[in-house]
Write a protein that holds these residues in place. Structure first.
Motif: not given
Length: 200
Positions: A17-20, A35-39, A44-45, A47-55
């Motif tokens: 939220h602080a970043f957004a 994909e579980a985190l994406a919604p 939140i905003g 600029t908040v992008v869900a990625k795999s841990l590795q990415d």
């Protein structure tokens, strides 16, 4: 400079939220697939992008917001952490000093992140407070930073300012940093202290 938050529980989401709020792009990752985190990330905003841990770990600066016991799992995801800054937002409560080899919790965590610039920060406030706008009545909510590497603190302090916080440097992990560490069943004196710094 690129940023990632690893751990998407209450603290991870509060930081997102602080970043957004400031339109700063940040990757978020957890044990769950992106994909579980994406919604939730999208809610939140943008600029908040869900990625795999590795990415997510390709970022320059990684905020560690996982439960304390999972820090090694994150550390093992990269063979070495040279060139990375790790901000430790975890708390080890209620582990005993013996379980931490007698070290402050962040010094214990730092051992797992070989080569990283390591800074304790954003751990002393509860998630609900951390999620709210840090700019209030002409002042900025304080975040405490400590590190055994003086050079590592400056870019993290810059990030804290960009996010609207007032960074306060506490020195080394085992000195001022002890004020924001949980040890055994006791909290450092500055944990939960919701302080503001007036603009000069």
């Amino acid at each position: 400079m690129s940023y990632a938050i690893v751990g998407f529980g209450k603290i991870g989401q509060a930081l997102a939220h602080a970043f957004a709020r400031k339109n700063i792009k940040v990757a978020v990752a957890s044990r769950r697939p992106p994909e579980a985190l994406a919604p939730q990330a999208r809610a939140i905003g943008p600029t908040v992008v869900a990625k795999s841990l590795q990415d997510a770990l390709e970022a320059d600066t990684i905020i560690l917001a996982v439960p304390f016991g999972e820090h090694r799992e994150v550390a093992n995801a990269l063979p070495n952490w040279e060139g990375k800054t790790v901000i430790d937002a975890t708390n080890s409560f209620p582990l005993t000093p013996e379980e931490l080899d007698g070290l402050p919790s962040s010094a214990f965590v730092a051992k797992a992140f070989t080569g990283a610039k390591f800074v304790k920060g954003f751990n002393h406030l509860i998630a609900a407070t951390l999620a709210t706008d840090p700019v209030v009545e002409g002042g900025h909510r304080v975040v405490f930073l400590s590190s055994d590497d003086e050079d590592a603190i400056a870019p993290v302090a810059d990030l804290a300012k960009q996010l609207g916080f007032a960074p306060v440097k506490l020195g080394k992990l085992n000195e001022g940093g002890a004020l924001v560490h949980a040890r055994g069943r006791t909290w450092g004196q500055l944990i939960f202290q919701d302080l503001f710094k007036k603009e000069q």
